[in-house]
Structures are given as C-alpha cells and as structure tokens.
Design an enzyme around this catalytic site. Structure first.
Site, PDB file in Angstrom:
ATOM      1  CD  GLN A 132      66.407  29.371  39.064  1.00 20.86           C
ATOM      2  OE1 GLN A 132      66.652  30.331  39.801  1.00 20.86           O
ATOM      3  NE2 GLN A 132      66.882  29.296  37.831  1.00 20.86           N
ATOM      4  CG  ASN A 158      62.954  27.803  35.533  1.00 24.00           C
ATOM      5  OD1 ASN A 158      62.201  26.889  35.859  1.00 24.00           O
ATOM      6  ND2 ASN A 158      63.159  28.116  34.269  1.00 24.00           N
ATOM      7  N   GLY A 171      73.051  21.365  35.960  1.00 21.87           N
ATOM      8  CA  GLY A 171      71.670  21.022  36.263  1.00 21.87           C
ATOM      9  C   GLY A 171      71.032  20.131  35.209  1.00 21.87           C
ATOM     10  CB  SER A 172      70.979  20.232  31.505  1.00 21.43           C
ATOM     11  OG  SER A 172      70.519  21.554  31.421  1.00 21.43           O
ATOM     12  CG  HIS A 204      75.343  28.411  35.684  1.00 19.96           C
ATOM     13  ND1 HIS A 204      74.501  29.289  35.043  1.00 19.96           N
ATOM     14  CD2 HIS A 204      74.870  27.174  35.403  1.00 19.96           C
ATOM     15  CE1 HIS A 204      73.576  28.600  34.375  1.00 19.96           C
ATOM     16  NE2 HIS A 204      73.783  27.319  34.586  1.00 19.96           N
ATOM     17  CB  THR A 219      89.726  13.436  34.300  1.00 20.38           C
ATOM     18  OG1 THR A 219      90.387  12.320  33.715  1.00 20.38           O
ATOM     19  CG2 THR A 219      90.657  14.160  35.243  1.00 20.38           C
ATOM     20  CB  CYS A 249      65.592  27.345  27.617  1.00 19.07           C
ATOM     21  SG  CYS A 249      66.401  27.218  29.193  1.00 19.07           S
TER      22      CYS A 249
HETATM   23  C1  LIG Z   1      69.198  26.568  34.986  1.00 21.44           C
HETATM   24  C2  LIG Z   1      68.293  25.457  35.331  1.00 21.44           C
HETATM   25  C3  LIG Z   1      68.577  24.147  34.926  1.00 21.44           C
HETATM   26  C4  LIG Z   1      69.765  23.818  34.045  1.00 21.44           C
HETATM   27  O1  LIG Z   1      70.978  23.954  34.726  1.00 21.44           O
HETATM   28  P1  LIG Z   1      72.345  24.041  33.850  1.00 21.44           P
HETATM   29  O2  LIG Z   1      73.417  23.968  34.878  1.00 21.44           O
HETATM   30  O3  LIG Z   1      72.291  25.361  33.145  1.00 21.44           O
HETATM   31  O4  LIG Z   1      72.337  22.885  32.936  1.00 21.44           O
HETATM   32  C5  LIG Z   1      67.725  23.138  35.307  1.00 21.44           C
HETATM   33  N1  LIG Z   1      66.635  23.401  36.069  1.00 21.44           N
HETATM   34  C6  LIG Z   1      66.341  24.641  36.487  1.00 21.44           C
HETATM   35  C7  LIG Z   1      65.145  24.860  37.355  1.00 21.44           C
HETATM   36  C8  LIG Z   1      67.157  25.714  36.139  1.00 21.44           C
HETATM   37  O5  LIG Z   1      66.833  26.939  36.541  1.00 21.44           O
END
Ligand SMILES: *Cc1c(COP(=O)(O)O)cnc(C)c1O
Length: 396
Positions: free
Chosen positions: A182, A154, A74-75, A204, A240, A328
């Site tokens: 989310q 989140n 996500g990041s 995840h 890759t 975080c």
């Molecule tokens: C967890 C989360 C992220 C980050 O995702 P990662 O896969 O952990 O980098 C970004 N945005 C929201 C809203 C999240 O809950």
C-alpha cells in the site's frame, strides 16, 4: 463527470492502469515479443529493457538493481519473503515476529509456517493501529529470525514506524521484511535509511497492471530459489519474464514517483475534506486509523447502528464503489481482524466503511459522496431497532 458512470473509491483494492502504462506495455505483446533469455538481438533488446526497468525501480527505493526480483504480485512477494527466510535460517532459530494487522498474504503464510514447526508472535497495535515498539523489543528472542511489519495498513491507512522497527531489527541482527504494497508509490521509502532487508510491492496498487510485483532482497541474504527452473531473476525465481507486466510496473512506478508530491498533496486535501465533513455532519461516526500518520488516500469510518454491508449496497446503487473491510474478507461475516485489533467492539467494526481515493477523484465527487452517506446512514438507522432504543434512552 462526463461519460463516467460511477465514482470509484476503492483504490486500496486495485487501481486503473494509466493510459501511459498500457501504451508502454503494448509493443511487448506484439512486435517485441521475444523471450529475454534467447541469444539473438531481437530478444536481447527485451533483456535490456528488463534491466532498465529493474534499475528504475531500484532507484525509487535507494536499492541496487540486482536486489529487485520480479514476482507475480504482492501475495507472492510476501510468501517468498516469509517462507524462504524461514527455510534458510531455520538452523539459527524458528521464531518469527509479525503483527495482528497484516494482510492475509502475511498472516496465512505465518500460520502455514506455524504448522511447519515455526513459532510466530503476533504483535498488538494501539488504538490507532500503530505497532508498540516496547512490545516488539520484548518479543525478540535469541531464536528470532525474522520481523515482518507492514509499511502501511490496507484497511485503516496507518503508517507504521518503519525506521524505528528497522533499527531495532538491525540492533539485534534480525532480518526485517516489510509489506509495502500500500505504501509503495504513495510515500517515500529508502531501504537503507529504514534498515529494510526485504520489501514487497505490487503493480496494480499503483496504477500499474495486475499480476506483477517485486520483492526487494538485500544483498547478502542467503535465500534459496522460490520457483525452481530456469535461471531468470538470478536463478531465484524461474519462469520466462512477464515482460509486458514488468514494463507496465516500471512505467507506473516512474509516474508514481515523479508525481508523488503533487498527487499526494491533492489526495490528502480531498481525504481530509471527506473525513472532516463526514465526522461533522454524521452523528455517532468515528475515524479509524491514525489521524496524521496515514496514507494520503485512506478514509475509514465506523458508523454506529449500521451494517457496513448494507451501506455498501446502497452506495453501489448510488454509483459509489467502496469497501467495508479488505476485499479479501468481504463475503465472510467475520468483522475485520484489523478493526478488532485496534479495539473496536464487533458491532462497531461491522459498521465500517473504507473509501480509498485516487488520482482521478474530485471535490465534487466528495460532496456527492458525503450527501449520499448522510442519506444512507439516516435511512439505515431509521430501520434499526437498536438505534431507536438508543435514541429513546439517550435523547430527551
Ligand atoms: C493488495 C495487497 C497485497 C496483495 O497484493 P496482490 O498483488 O494483490 O497479490 C498484499 N499486501 C497488502 C498490504 C495489500 O494491500
């Protein structure tokens, strides 16, 4: 609860991978280890498998498979969406609109862009965490190039009016990105109906593996490469392919969408049961986030006269995993930016507890959790001079 040592209620932080997900991934670590870019049949099978996964994920969103780009989560997807749009459209303008309640992957990227000469408007939200559409409309300028609003929050679980925001963005010819990390797998999403141009998701958070996610990029957006190197991901994100991760993410998405209706119905029932019992049985508690426009698995409650961190430690001793803000920010003493944005005073924001449910949670667990919360709140308040003071003044 046989064999189970704790009750996990932090699914917004991360989720366990399903056994089916792990099983689907395993062969790609060992016998099917080939590099999808190689020419021989052994490796080409993996290329075909990735195509199949891309199609499956595209179908969950009503997208085309060549609009799905795999990332490391996500990041990375959020960074890519913001930075690449800023770079590609800087000639059109340097103004970006987002909100005060975004994940730090968006907020810190926006701040970075500010340091590079972009201007960012951070929209307020109302007391339930909803973006105000009027404020969005009046924030739009001729040089606005991007609107980024999260699909669902989140921390407090509020689901934003994404379709309405998409319509406003489309009307003004502005690119619309949503962080759906989310929401993806918890609520139905159609990128065309909501006029979404870019969407971030992460494995995840939906019972898939960590370190894999995707960015949906609508056909026609002129974004350049985010990672330079080989020609993977249509030359936009080199490296890759994380074959095992991609296979796991697709399996997790497949199961999440197949089971969505039944699973989220059960989660909503447990969520509401937990909320209703806590609010009815614990005095001076309030629910944060919208009551109904809410993720099926999110509970966020503030308890007056309590430190969230103390509560978490005591819940941990009772075998319960929860969170007091976003994963975080814990470790820092600043109250959550989301809770402040919905107007909570510092001392109440500090006394907040987030419990996020998953597939495996049960009503028995909820009963145990409510009993523990009652015990802990009572105990912490009995040690609080502020509470003593309050009771003396208010209860005759
Ligand atoms: C967890 C989360 C992220 C980050 O995702 P990662 O896969 O952990 O980098 C970004 N945005 C929201 C809203 C999240 O809950």
């Amino acid at each position: 609860m046989e064999g189970k040592r704790f009750i996990y209620l932090d699914h917004a932080a991360t989720t366990p991978a399903r056994p089916e997900v792990v099983e689907a991934m395993l062969p790609y670590f060992t016998e099917s280890f080939g590099n999808p870019s190689s020419v021989y049949t052994f490796s080409q099978k993996n290329k075909a498998k990735i195509t199949e996964c891309r199609e499956l994920i595209a179908n969950t969103l009503g997208a085309k498979s060549n609009e799905i780009y795999f990332t490391a989560g996500g990041s990375e997807s959020d960074n890519w969406a913001l930075k690449a749009t800023a770079e590609a459209y800087a000639e059109k303008g340097k103004h970006i609109i987002t909100t005060k309640i975004e994940h730090h992957a968006i907020l810190h990227t926006a701040q970075y862009l500010e340091s590079r000469g972009f201007e960012v408007t951070y929209l307020d939200v109302d007391e339930n965490g909803l973006v105000k559409l009027d404020q969005l409309k009046s924030a739009i300028r001729p040089d606005t190039i991007l609107i980024s609003v999260m699909f669902a929050n989140n921390e407090i679980g509020t689901i934003e009016p994404i379709k309405e925001i998409g319509e406003i963005a489309k009307e003004h010819g502005i690119i619309f990105h949503t962080d759906a990390v989310q929401a993806y797998g918890q609520v139905p999403i159609n990128v065309d109906e909501c006029h979404i141009d870019m969407l971030s998701a992460s494995g995840h958070k939906l019972n898939g593996p960590k370190g894999i996610g995707f960015l949906y990029i609508r056909t026609g957006l002129k974004l350049r490469s985010f990672v330079h190197g080989g020609a993977q991901e249509r030359s936009r994100r080199a490296g890759t392919e994380n074959v095992t991760g991609i296979v796991g993410l697709a399996k997790a998405a497949e199961i999440a969408f197949e089971t969505m209706e039944e699973r989220t119905k059960k989660e909503c029932e447990l969520r509401d049961y937990l909320i209703d019992r806590v609010l009815a049985e614990v005095p001076y508690a309030r629910l944060n986030g919208h009551r109904s426009k809410r993720l099926p698995n999110n509970v966020n409650i503030s308890f007056q006269f309590i430190e969230g961190e103390s509560m978490l430690i005591m819940l941990d001793m009772a075998g319960i995993c929860g969170s007091s803000g976003s994963a975080c920010t814990s470790g820092s003493l600043d109250p959550s930016h989301v809770l402040l944005a919905i107007g909570l005073p510092h001392e109440i924001a500090h006394g907040s507890l987030r419990l996020t449910l998953g597939d495996e949670n049960t009503k028995e667990e909820m009963d145990y959790v409510v009993d523990k919360i009652k015990e802990i709140v009572e105990k912490l308040r009995s040690m609080s001079p502020l509470y003593e003071d309050f009771v003396r003044k208010n209860v005759q």
